[in-house]
Design a protein around this motif. Structure first.
Motif, PDB file in Angstrom:
ATOM      1  N   THR A  51       0.864  -1.177   0.000  1.00 32.17           N
ATOM      2  CA  THR A  51       0.000   0.000   0.000  1.00 32.17           C
ATOM      3  C   THR A  51       0.900   1.226   0.000  1.00 32.17           C
ATOM      4  O   THR A  51       2.088   1.138   0.297  1.00 32.17           O
ATOM      5  CB  THR A  51      -0.896   0.026   1.254  1.00 32.17           C
ATOM      6  OG1 THR A  51      -0.056   0.125   2.407  1.00 32.17           O
ATOM      7  CG2 THR A  51      -1.772  -1.221   1.343  1.00 32.17           C
ATOM      8  N   VAL A  52       0.331   2.384  -0.288  1.00 32.45           N
ATOM      9  CA  VAL A  52       1.113   3.624  -0.312  1.00 32.45           C
ATOM     10  C   VAL A  52       1.702   3.885   1.069  1.00 32.45           C
ATOM     11  O   VAL A  52       2.876   4.251   1.197  1.00 32.45           O
ATOM     12  CB  VAL A  52       0.236   4.812  -0.786  1.00 32.45           C
ATOM     13  CG1 VAL A  52       0.985   6.116  -0.652  1.00 32.45           C
ATOM     14  CG2 VAL A  52      -0.210   4.604  -2.225  1.00 32.45           C
ATOM     15  N   LYS A  89       4.470   5.496  -6.926  1.00 33.40           N
ATOM     16  CA  LYS A  89       5.520   6.255  -7.608  1.00 33.40           C
ATOM     17  C   LYS A  89       5.423   7.738  -7.252  1.00 33.40           C
ATOM     18  O   LYS A  89       6.419   8.366  -6.883  1.00 33.40           O
ATOM     19  CB  LYS A  89       5.396   6.055  -9.113  1.00 33.40           C
ATOM     20  CG  LYS A  89       6.376   6.836  -9.941  1.00 33.40           C
ATOM     21  CD  LYS A  89       6.140   6.503 -11.409  1.00 33.40           C
ATOM     22  CE  LYS A  89       6.728   7.493 -12.335  1.00 33.40           C
ATOM     23  NZ  LYS A  89       6.454   7.187 -13.732  1.00 33.40           N
ATOM     24  N   HIS A  90       4.224   8.292  -7.327  1.00 36.72           N
ATOM     25  CA  HIS A  90       4.040   9.715  -7.031  1.00 36.72           C
ATOM     26  C   HIS A  90       4.352  10.030  -5.566  1.00 36.72           C
ATOM     27  O   HIS A  90       4.992  11.040  -5.252  1.00 36.72           O
ATOM     28  CB  HIS A  90       2.627  10.160  -7.383  1.00 36.72           C
ATOM     29  CG  HIS A  90       2.320  10.041  -8.838  1.00 36.72           C
ATOM     30  ND1 HIS A  90       3.090  10.640  -9.815  1.00 36.72           N
ATOM     31  CD2 HIS A  90       1.342   9.377  -9.490  1.00 36.72           C
ATOM     32  CE1 HIS A  90       2.592  10.357 -11.011  1.00 36.72           C
ATOM     33  NE2 HIS A  90       1.533   9.582 -10.837  1.00 36.72           N
ATOM     34  N   LYS A  94       7.432  12.393  -4.200  1.00 38.99           N
ATOM     35  CA  LYS A  94       7.118  13.494  -3.292  1.00 38.99           C
ATOM     36  C   LYS A  94       7.971  13.402  -2.031  1.00 38.99           C
ATOM     37  O   LYS A  94       8.525  14.411  -1.572  1.00 38.99           O
ATOM     38  CB  LYS A  94       5.627  13.448  -2.942  1.00 38.99           C
ATOM     39  CG  LYS A  94       5.146  14.590  -2.113  1.00 38.99           C
ATOM     40  CD  LYS A  94       3.643  14.464  -1.884  1.00 38.99           C
ATOM     41  CE  LYS A  94       3.135  15.572  -0.999  1.00 38.99           C
ATOM     42  NZ  LYS A  94       1.692  15.436  -0.733  1.00 38.99           N
ATOM     43  N   ASP A  95       8.116  12.190  -1.468  1.00 37.53           N
ATOM     44  CA  ASP A  95       8.938  12.005  -0.266  1.00 37.53           C
ATOM     45  C   ASP A  95      10.412  12.276  -0.546  1.00 37.53           C
ATOM     46  O   ASP A  95      11.104  12.868   0.274  1.00 37.53           O
ATOM     47  CB  ASP A  95       8.771  10.590   0.280  1.00 37.53           C
ATOM     48  CG  ASP A  95       7.433  10.393   0.968  1.00 37.53           C
ATOM     49  OD1 ASP A  95       6.763  11.398   1.266  1.00 37.53           O
ATOM     50  OD2 ASP A  95       7.059   9.226   1.201  1.00 37.53           O
ATOM     51  N   LEU A  96      10.911  11.843  -1.708  1.00 39.61           N
ATOM     52  CA  LEU A  96      12.314  12.082  -2.045  1.00 39.61           C
ATOM     53  C   LEU A  96      12.594  13.578  -2.169  1.00 39.61           C
ATOM     54  O   LEU A  96      13.629  14.063  -1.708  1.00 39.61           O
ATOM     55  CB  LEU A  96      12.685  11.363  -3.344  1.00 39.61           C
ATOM     56  CG  LEU A  96      12.687   9.830  -3.296  1.00 39.61           C
ATOM     57  CD1 LEU A  96      12.922   9.258  -4.684  1.00 39.61           C
ATOM     58  CD2 LEU A  96      13.720   9.315  -2.321  1.00 39.61           C
ATOM     59  N   GLY A 100      14.970  16.057   0.167  1.00 35.53           N
ATOM     60  CA  GLY A 100      16.075  16.731  -0.517  1.00 35.53           C
ATOM     61  C   GLY A 100      17.045  15.782  -1.193  1.00 35.53           C
ATOM     62  O   GLY A 100      18.212  16.126  -1.402  1.00 35.53           O
ATOM     63  N   LEU A 101      16.590  14.598  -1.545  1.00 40.21           N
ATOM     64  CA  LEU A 101      17.454  13.610  -2.205  1.00 40.21           C
ATOM     65  C   LEU A 101      17.340  13.731  -3.721  1.00 40.21           C
ATOM     66  O   LEU A 101      16.258  14.011  -4.250  1.00 40.21           O
ATOM     67  CB  LEU A 101      17.064  12.194  -1.775  1.00 40.21           C
ATOM     68  CG  LEU A 101      17.225  11.889  -0.292  1.00 40.21           C
ATOM     69  CD1 LEU A 101      16.670  10.518   0.034  1.00 40.21           C
ATOM     70  CD2 LEU A 101      18.683  11.980   0.113  1.00 40.21           C
ATOM     71  N   THR A 102      18.458  13.532  -4.394  1.00 41.55           N
ATOM     72  CA  THR A 102      18.440  13.579  -5.862  1.00 41.55           C
ATOM     73  C   THR A 102      18.178  12.174  -6.396  1.00 41.55           C
ATOM     74  O   THR A 102      18.606  11.183  -5.805  1.00 41.55           O
ATOM     75  CB  THR A 102      19.774  14.097  -6.421  1.00 41.55           C
ATOM     76  OG1 THR A 102      20.828  13.260  -5.969  1.00 41.55           O
ATOM     77  CG2 THR A 102      20.023  15.529  -5.983  1.00 41.55           C
TER      78      THR A 102
END
Length: 115
Positions: A51-52, A89-90, A94-96, A100-102
């Protein structure tokens, strides 16, 4: 006792074949460890079937345990979603961004992240 001449050709061919097999089957020496080029694949997290909410928790824990490494996160493309959307995926993207992760896309359903 007479031996036909073509038997010599057959015997020579058999010996040549044996020599080839011995050379091909011989164990090859490997270069020392420092000379070997090691192909390292990034650690992978596959979020299919979650799940998300669970995917978010798993992603955070996975990234925490793989600091300063490049990791692969397989989110899926949302192909089996009835709305044709990819909610995991979305949410992951959004969390990445929030952390601040590339990252970059390896393909449509997979992200390579610099943790």
């Amino acid at each position: 006792m007479y031996i036909p001449e073509y038997y010599y050709y057959i015997a020579g061919g058999v010996l040549a074949l044996l020599a080839i097999l011995i050379c091909c089957c011989k164990k090859k020496e490997r270069p020392p460890q420092e000379q070997r080029q090691v192909l390292r694949r990034p650690s992978t997290l596959d979020l299919h079937g979650y799940t998300v909410r669970d995917a978010k928790l798993l992603t955070e824990e996975f990234l925490r345990s793989h600091r300063h490494q490049e990791v692969r996160i397989i989110t899926g493309r949302g192909k089996h979603n009835p709305y044709g959307d990819a909610p995991i995926k979305h949410a992951t993207i959004k969390d990445l961004n929030r952390m601040g992760l590339t990252f970059r896309y390896e393909n449509e359903g997979c992200l390579l992240v610099n943790a």
